[in-house]
Design an enzyme around this catalytic site. Sequence first.
Site, short mmCIF file in Angstrom:
data_model
loop_
_atom_site.label_atom_id
_atom_site.label_comp_id
_atom_site.label_asym_id
_atom_site.label_seq_id
_atom_site.Cartn_x
_atom_site.Cartn_y
_atom_site.Cartn_z
N GLN A 248 2.66 8.79 60.88
CA GLN A 248 1.88 9.43 59.83
C GLN A 248 0.44 8.92 59.76
O GLN A 248 -0.47 9.64 59.38
CB GLN A 248 2.58 9.20 58.48
CG GLN A 248 2.01 9.97 57.31
CD GLN A 248 1.99 9.13 56.06
OE1 GLN A 248 1.29 8.13 55.99
NE2 GLN A 248 2.75 9.54 55.07
N HIS B 137 -5.81 9.93 59.29
CA HIS B 137 -4.92 10.89 59.94
C HIS B 137 -5.51 11.52 61.19
O HIS B 137 -5.46 12.74 61.38
CB HIS B 137 -4.46 11.97 58.94
CG HIS B 137 -3.69 11.41 57.79
ND1 HIS B 137 -2.44 10.85 57.94
CD2 HIS B 137 -4.00 11.29 56.48
CE1 HIS B 137 -2.01 10.43 56.76
NE2 HIS B 137 -2.95 10.66 55.86
N ARG C 182 -1.47 -1.16 54.42
CA ARG C 182 -1.87 0.13 54.98
C ARG C 182 -3.32 0.45 54.64
O ARG C 182 -4.10 0.87 55.50
CB ARG C 182 -0.94 1.23 54.44
CG ARG C 182 -1.18 2.63 54.99
CD ARG C 182 -0.12 3.57 54.39
NE ARG C 182 -0.20 4.94 54.90
CZ ARG C 182 -0.89 5.92 54.34
NH1 ARG C 182 -1.61 5.69 53.25
NH2 ARG C 182 -0.87 7.14 54.85
N SER D 61 0.70 12.09 52.14
CA SER D 61 0.13 10.89 52.76
C SER D 61 0.72 9.63 52.12
O SER D 61 1.93 9.40 52.22
CB SER D 61 -1.40 10.93 52.68
OG SER D 61 -1.98 9.90 53.46
N LEU D 62 -0.10 8.80 51.42
CA LEU D 62 0.47 7.59 50.82
C LEU D 62 1.58 7.94 49.83
O LEU D 62 2.47 7.12 49.56
CB LEU D 62 -0.61 6.76 50.13
CG LEU D 62 -1.05 7.19 48.72
CD1 LEU D 62 -0.20 6.53 47.63
CD2 LEU D 62 -2.51 6.89 48.49
N GLN E 37 -4.13 9.97 48.13
CA GLN E 37 -5.43 9.40 47.78
C GLN E 37 -6.38 10.49 47.29
O GLN E 37 -6.37 11.61 47.79
CB GLN E 37 -6.02 8.69 48.99
CG GLN E 37 -7.07 7.65 48.62
CD GLN E 37 -7.22 6.59 49.70
OE1 GLN E 37 -6.30 6.32 50.45
NE2 GLN E 37 -8.38 5.98 49.76
#
Length: 312
Positions: free
Chosen positions: A252, A203, A119, A94-95, A9
């Site tokens: 995660q 996170h 998500r 991440s994503l 992101q």
Amino acid sequence: MRAFVFPGQGSQKVGMGSELAASSTAAREVFEEVDEALGQNLSRIMREGPEDALTLTENAQPAIMAHSIAVLRVLEREGGLVLTERADFVAGHSLGEYSALCAAGAFSLADTARLLKIRGRAMQAAVPVGEGAMCALLGANLASAQGLAEAAAEGEVCQIANDNDPSQVVLSGHAGAIERAIGLAKEHGIKRAISLPVSAPFHCSLMQPAADRMAEALGATPPGAPRLPVFANVTAAPASEPTQIADLLVQQVTGRVRWRESVLAMREAGVEHFVELGGKVVGPMIGRIDREARADSIMTMADIEALMKEIG
């Protein structure tokens, strides 16, 4: 050895994918399939905005993935690239880990888009707007960042969210704790602390409701076995077993993105060439982590043509 890597992101921008869609049927088909899977015209938001709609977490996450996979599909369809013949590992920030898993065949494109929509919504809903925040620490290492996080917490959540590269660590947690961390940064030998324009504290442990939601979602749509090992964010180690991959994706949501360690681990495994698909974010990070590593960021048709001339 080579790894294909995928951005997270923050790499979204209005107009993303427009040139690819205009030039390639393979790219257009990716955007159309994602639109159909989500039941919304996400590709129009990617192409035309408005920017605030694209920046919404529930839109940004599938949009970034769609752009990355569109680049990959053009490479495969028009460049003749076979991922398993040209890459040894995949990884994502991440994503981007979902993009990597999609690229490696662990999830279908439609399922990846739907999982990222869930998500994004779950992460946004986990903490009321204004209660959480994030900040980037420039000139910080893990030890100094951890010391700052502990000093700023004062009973609230303040945790390391991203270990991006040797020059940047990101903290996440309650808004008050992040504000205190920004004020205390220089006392801890950190050059600068910058508040990040995010809508939720990603996170960190405040994301537990989102992790619970993703456990449900991944239970209903489990990954298959990837065609290539995927370096996982939370372990900085390769994963290939579907049950383990699903568990790591749940972890995660609240866990640290160990990107610096992941890159070093891939380098230790023999990777010399990193290829970032659909962004220009993780490639520059890789250059800061290891100046001897080669990192190319591939976004345009010209980038694709140049890469295929080189690697065939």
